[in-house]
Design a protein around this motif. Structure first.
Motif, PDB file in Angstrom:
ATOM      1  N   ASN A  59       0.848  -1.265   0.086  1.00  0.00           N
ATOM      2  CA  ASN A  59       0.075   0.033   0.131  1.00  0.00           C
ATOM      3  C   ASN A  59       1.200   1.069  -0.049  1.00  0.00           C
ATOM      4  O   ASN A  59       0.825   2.136  -0.431  1.00  0.00           O
ATOM      5  N   LEU A  60       1.862   1.265   0.131  1.00  0.00           N
ATOM      6  CA  LEU A  60       3.112   2.139   0.672  1.00  0.00           C
ATOM      7  C   LEU A  60       3.614   2.851  -0.827  1.00  0.00           C
ATOM      8  O   LEU A  60       3.644   3.799  -1.447  1.00  0.00           O
ATOM      9  N   LEU A  61       3.914   0.745  -1.517  1.00  0.00           N
ATOM     10  CA  LEU A  61       4.456   1.321  -3.011  1.00  0.00           C
ATOM     11  C   LEU A  61       3.742   1.986  -3.702  1.00  0.00           C
ATOM     12  O   LEU A  61       3.433   2.905  -4.620  1.00  0.00           O
ATOM     13  N   LEU A  62       2.157   1.693  -4.223  1.00  0.00           N
ATOM     14  CA  LEU A  62       0.672   2.553  -4.379  1.00  0.00           C
ATOM     15  C   LEU A  62       0.956   4.061  -3.876  1.00  0.00           C
ATOM     16  O   LEU A  62       0.762   4.755  -4.816  1.00  0.00           O
ATOM     17  N   SER A  63       0.722   4.309  -2.535  1.00  0.00           N
ATOM     18  CA  SER A  63       0.805   4.983  -3.011  1.00  0.00           C
ATOM     19  C   SER A  63       1.930   6.495  -2.791  1.00  0.00           C
ATOM     20  O   SER A  63       1.139   8.014  -3.588  1.00  0.00           O
ATOM     21  N   MET A  64       2.821   6.282  -2.829  1.00  0.00           N
ATOM     22  CA  MET A  64       4.018   7.052  -2.584  1.00  0.00           C
ATOM     23  C   MET A  64       4.107   6.871  -4.444  1.00  0.00           C
ATOM     24  O   MET A  64       5.127   8.207  -4.981  1.00  0.00           O
ATOM     25  N   ALA A  65       3.842   5.956  -5.589  1.00  0.00           N
ATOM     26  CA  ALA A  65       3.767   6.040  -6.401  1.00  0.00           C
ATOM     27  C   ALA A  65       2.351   7.206  -7.023  1.00  0.00           C
ATOM     28  O   ALA A  65       2.801   8.278  -8.326  1.00  0.00           O
TER      29      ALA A  65
ATOM     30  N   LYS B  38       8.113  10.110 -10.504  1.00  0.00           N
ATOM     31  CA  LYS B  38       9.405   8.577  -9.529  1.00  0.00           C
ATOM     32  C   LYS B  38       8.904   6.931 -10.322  1.00  0.00           C
ATOM     33  O   LYS B  38       7.729   7.235 -10.521  1.00  0.00           O
ATOM     34  N   ARG B  39       9.943   6.142 -10.241  1.00  0.00           N
ATOM     35  CA  ARG B  39       9.743   4.953 -10.226  1.00  0.00           C
ATOM     36  C   ARG B  39       9.857   3.935  -9.057  1.00  0.00           C
ATOM     37  O   ARG B  39      11.197   5.034  -8.821  1.00  0.00           O
ATOM     38  N   PHE B  40       9.220   2.866  -8.769  1.00  0.00           N
ATOM     39  CA  PHE B  40       9.515   1.944  -7.887  1.00  0.00           C
ATOM     40  C   PHE B  40       9.425   0.803  -7.891  1.00  0.00           C
ATOM     41  O   PHE B  40       9.199   0.349  -8.804  1.00  0.00           O
ATOM     42  N   LEU B  41      10.405   0.353  -6.810  1.00  0.00           N
ATOM     43  CA  LEU B  41      11.009  -1.598  -7.435  1.00  0.00           C
ATOM     44  C   LEU B  41      10.501  -1.680  -6.362  1.00  0.00           C
ATOM     45  O   LEU B  41      11.258  -1.059  -4.564  1.00  0.00           O
ATOM     46  N   PHE B  42       9.814  -3.138  -6.492  1.00  0.00           N
ATOM     47  CA  PHE B  42       9.693  -4.136  -4.768  1.00  0.00           C
ATOM     48  C   PHE B  42       9.869  -5.077  -5.529  1.00  0.00           C
ATOM     49  O   PHE B  42       9.223  -6.002  -6.101  1.00  0.00           O
ATOM     50  N   PHE B  43      10.673  -5.988  -4.301  1.00  0.00           N
ATOM     51  CA  PHE B  43      11.291  -7.276  -4.227  1.00  0.00           C
ATOM     52  C   PHE B  43      10.960  -8.143  -3.824  1.00  0.00           C
ATOM     53  O   PHE B  43      10.460  -7.726  -2.476  1.00  0.00           O
ATOM     54  N   THR B  44       9.901  -8.509  -4.226  1.00  0.00           N
ATOM     55  CA  THR B  44       8.827  -9.667  -3.066  1.00  0.00           C
ATOM     56  C   THR B  44      10.268 -10.873  -2.913  1.00  0.00           C
ATOM     57  O   THR B  44      10.545 -11.911  -4.423  1.00  0.00           O
ATOM     58  N   TYR B  45      10.768 -11.144  -1.173  1.00  0.00           N
ATOM     59  CA  TYR B  45      11.347 -12.608  -1.927  1.00  0.00           C
ATOM     60  C   TYR B  45      10.570 -13.730  -0.857  1.00  0.00           C
ATOM     61  O   TYR B  45      10.849 -15.020  -0.602  1.00  0.00           O
ATOM     62  N   GLU B  46       9.737 -13.638  -0.444  1.00  0.00           N
ATOM     63  CA  GLU B  46       8.371 -14.279   0.473  1.00  0.00           C
ATOM     64  C   GLU B  46       6.917 -14.833  -0.916  1.00  0.00           C
ATOM     65  O   GLU B  46       6.615 -15.782  -0.725  1.00  0.00           O
ATOM     66  N   GLU B  47       6.980 -14.303  -1.322  1.00  0.00           N
ATOM     67  CA  GLU B  47       5.392 -14.093  -2.411  1.00  0.00           C
ATOM     68  C   GLU B  47       5.935 -14.608  -3.639  1.00  0.00           C
ATOM     69  O   GLU B  47       6.627 -13.341  -4.099  1.00  0.00           O
ATOM     70  N   PRO B  48       5.632 -15.652  -4.738  1.00  0.00           N
ATOM     71  CA  PRO B  48       5.683 -15.034  -6.400  1.00  0.00           C
ATOM     72  C   PRO B  48       5.144 -13.598  -6.435  1.00  0.00           C
ATOM     73  O   PRO B  48       4.352 -12.874  -6.355  1.00  0.00           O
TER      74      PRO B  48
ATOM     75  N   PRO C  27      12.787   7.061 -15.552  1.00  0.00           N
ATOM     76  CA  PRO C  27      13.299   8.345 -15.082  1.00  0.00           C
ATOM     77  C   PRO C  27      13.690   7.689 -13.171  1.00  0.00           C
ATOM     78  O   PRO C  27      13.803   6.865 -13.572  1.00  0.00           O
ATOM     79  N   GLU C  28      13.957   8.819 -12.320  1.00  0.00           N
ATOM     80  CA  GLU C  28      14.104   8.760 -11.060  1.00  0.00           C
ATOM     81  C   GLU C  28      13.968   7.085 -10.253  1.00  0.00           C
ATOM     82  O   GLU C  28      12.461   7.464 -10.592  1.00  0.00           O
ATOM     83  N   LEU C  29      14.887   6.257  -9.485  1.00  0.00           N
ATOM     84  CA  LEU C  29      13.955   5.986  -8.822  1.00  0.00           C
ATOM     85  C   LEU C  29      13.058   6.061  -7.661  1.00  0.00           C
ATOM     86  O   LEU C  29      14.441   6.583  -7.004  1.00  0.00           O
ATOM     87  N   GLY C  30      12.402   6.916  -7.256  1.00  0.00           N
ATOM     88  CA  GLY C  30      12.016   7.064  -6.146  1.00  0.00           C
ATOM     89  C   GLY C  30      12.443   5.931  -4.702  1.00  0.00           C
ATOM     90  O   GLY C  30      12.989   6.638  -3.595  1.00  0.00           O
ATOM     91  N   ALA C  31      12.317   5.318  -4.648  1.00  0.00           N
ATOM     92  CA  ALA C  31      12.586   4.079  -3.951  1.00  0.00           C
ATOM     93  C   ALA C  31      12.611   3.385  -3.815  1.00  0.00           C
ATOM     94  O   ALA C  31      11.902   2.358  -4.702  1.00  0.00           O
ATOM     95  N   VAL C  32      12.690   1.803  -2.910  1.00  0.00           N
ATOM     96  CA  VAL C  32      13.215   0.429  -3.228  1.00  0.00           C
ATOM     97  C   VAL C  32      12.587  -0.298  -2.130  1.00  0.00           C
ATOM     98  O   VAL C  32      13.192  -0.604  -0.793  1.00  0.00           O
ATOM     99  N   PHE C  33      11.251  -1.321  -2.100  1.00  0.00           N
ATOM    100  CA  PHE C  33      10.879  -1.979  -1.234  1.00  0.00           C
ATOM    101  C   PHE C  33      11.234  -3.727  -1.489  1.00  0.00           C
ATOM    102  O   PHE C  33      11.646  -3.968  -2.550  1.00  0.00           O
ATOM    103  N   LEU C  34      11.640  -3.783   0.073  1.00  0.00           N
ATOM    104  CA  LEU C  34      12.455  -5.194  -0.475  1.00  0.00           C
ATOM    105  C   LEU C  34      11.647  -6.278   0.847  1.00  0.00           C
ATOM    106  O   LEU C  34      12.177  -5.493   2.164  1.00  0.00           O
TER     107      LEU C  34
ATOM    108  N   LEU D  25      15.922   3.003   0.390  1.00  0.00           N
ATOM    109  CA  LEU D  25      15.608   1.454   1.572  1.00  0.00           C
ATOM    110  C   LEU D  25      14.043   0.849   2.066  1.00  0.00           C
ATOM    111  O   LEU D  25      14.606   1.338   3.450  1.00  0.00           O
ATOM    112  N   ILE D  26      14.089   0.595   1.904  1.00  0.00           N
ATOM    113  CA  ILE D  26      11.994   0.327   2.884  1.00  0.00           C
ATOM    114  C   ILE D  26      12.439  -1.168   3.054  1.00  0.00           C
ATOM    115  O   ILE D  26      12.186  -2.033   1.672  1.00  0.00           O
ATOM    116  N   LEU D  27      12.600  -1.509   4.058  1.00  0.00           N
ATOM    117  CA  LEU D  27      13.095  -3.296   4.297  1.00  0.00           C
ATOM    118  C   LEU D  27      11.194  -4.269   5.265  1.00  0.00           C
ATOM    119  O   LEU D  27      11.849  -3.074   5.977  1.00  0.00           O
TER     120      LEU D  27
END
Length: 391
Positions: free
Chosen positions: A139-145, A151-161, A249-256, A293-295
């Motif tokens: 939800n933070l990802l969608l809100s900040m987008a 800006k663009r945002f990356l979301f790395f998911t290590y737990e779910e596909p 464009p500029e990378l805004g934040a990265v979620f892990l 980096l938001i972990l």
């Protein structure tokens, strides 16, 4: 002479400015040459010391060799150390403050009042299993987008596909109660299950779902939101993000989501030291790239502190000390607490569709620690909103 050097530089830039030469590129080249010359000077000094020590050994004087080596190393370190100290200057401090990027808003008014997402730093979103850690993150990802449309945002998911996260993003983008459609699929007991069945069937006949799909498609095709589920090590992540910051464009934040699932190519003696190493590497990546980096970080189910004399335990900063250096390396630690996951509902009632999520700044280097924001979580749509907003 410094004056002659400045005059020479000015004249050179005037003559060659048309070729694209800038003061910045010239300064960078001068710095590079100075560094190379310094290394060559150090190399010759070390070679000279080793040659002198070798002569002492050949003469059968190991004691003299040890003394010479010790004195020589001390002298070399003193010379090298004189060039290592670079205290901040007043002008440099002001220039840095003027150009430093502001911390990012989350788009949640109640949360933005107590904290912001720091740049070039690590933010932890910590919670026990089932309390909504991942839900808060996407939800933070969608809100900040939405807050930062350039800006663009990356979301790395290590737990779910990635397909699971994308379906949850779709559900949140819809924000609609689809209960009246559940009868179309036997397995549809909630919005998420319905959307999975709908997408699996290849249908495109429900307008509200199709509108949500188009909005998500816009985010994905423009690469403003990228969801990645590769099992990347922290070393892989370093290379990926170093390359990504150079793209537009500029990378805004990265979620892990989440750090305890991340791996490293380095051999470690146990899980604790592995997480400590990964945490340190993630911090170095944030500082080097300038990225927020938001972990996600998971807290053990039994961890927490007694609240108001009850058996309910709320997350505490000490809980993270069991997991490497996570707490020490983070600038901001946000805990997620969902009371409905810890307590039985009132007699004869259920918790209902909407429940509260309490976010607390367990650590906040740039603001007030232990400040709280209460958000509303719609369990059917997966949407997290400010509590004051209506559904």
């Amino acid at each position: 002479d410094p004056i002659d050097r400045d005059r020479f530089t000015h004249t050179l830039l005037e003559q060659l400015g048309g070729l694209g030469l800038t003061k910045e590129s010239l300064d960078a080249r001068v710095e590079d040459l100075g560094y190379q010359r310094k290394r060559e000077k150090e190399k010759k000094a070390v070679e000279g010391l080793l040659k002198a020590v070798g002569k002492d050994l050949d003469a059968g004087e190991p004691g003299a060799a040890i003394d010479r080596l010790g004195e020589g190393l001390q002298s070399l370190r003193a010379v090298r150390g004189a060039d290592l100290l670079h205290p901040a200057t007043y002008t440099g401090w002001l220039d840095t403050m003027r150009t430093a990027p502001a911390a990012l808003r989350t788009g949640y008014a109640s949360l933005d009042r107590i904290t912001r997402i720091p740049q070039a730093a690590v933010t932890l979103v910590a919670g026990r299993p089932g309390h909504g850690k991942t839900t808060v993150m996407y939800n933070l990802l969608l809100s900040m987008a939405e807050v930062y449309p350039r800006k663009r945002f990356l979301f790395f998911t290590y737990e779910e596909p990635s397909e699971h996260i994308l379906t949850k993003l779709l559900n949140s983008l819809l924000g609609e109660d689809l209960t009246h459609l559940y009868h179309e699929y036997d397995e549809a007991s909630n919005n998420y299950a319905y959307l999975k069945a709908y997408l699996r069937s290849g249908r495109a006949d429900v307008p509200v779902v199709e509108a949500g799909k188009e909005k998500l498609r816009g985010f994905m095709d423009s690469q403003r939101i990228q969801v990645v589920d590769g099992n990347y090590s922290v070393e892989d992540l370093d290379g990926i993000l170093t390359g990504e910051v150079k793209k537009g464009p500029e990378l805004g934040a990265v979620f892990l989501d989440y750090i305890q699932r991340m791996s490293t190519s380095r051999q470690t003696q146990d899980k604790r030291t592995e997480i400590a190493h990964i945490s340190d590497q993630v911090l170095q990546i944030a500082k080097r790239t300038g990225l927020p980096l938001i972990l996600g970080a998971q807290i053990n189910r039994d961890a927490g502190k007694e609240h108001a004399g009850a058996k309910v335990k709320k997350p505490a900063l000490d809980n993270l000390k069991e997991a490497g250096n996570l707490e020490e390396d983070a600038n901001l630690v946000l805990s997620v607490y969902n009371e409905s996951r810890e307590k039985d509902p009132p007699d004869g009632e259920s918790w209902g569709r909407v429940v509260d999520l309490e976010l607390c700044t367990l650590k906040n280097r740039d603001g007030e620690p232990n400040a709280k924001a209460v958000l509303s979580f719609d369990r059917w749509t997966g949407v997290v909103k400010d509590k004051a907003q209506t559904w």
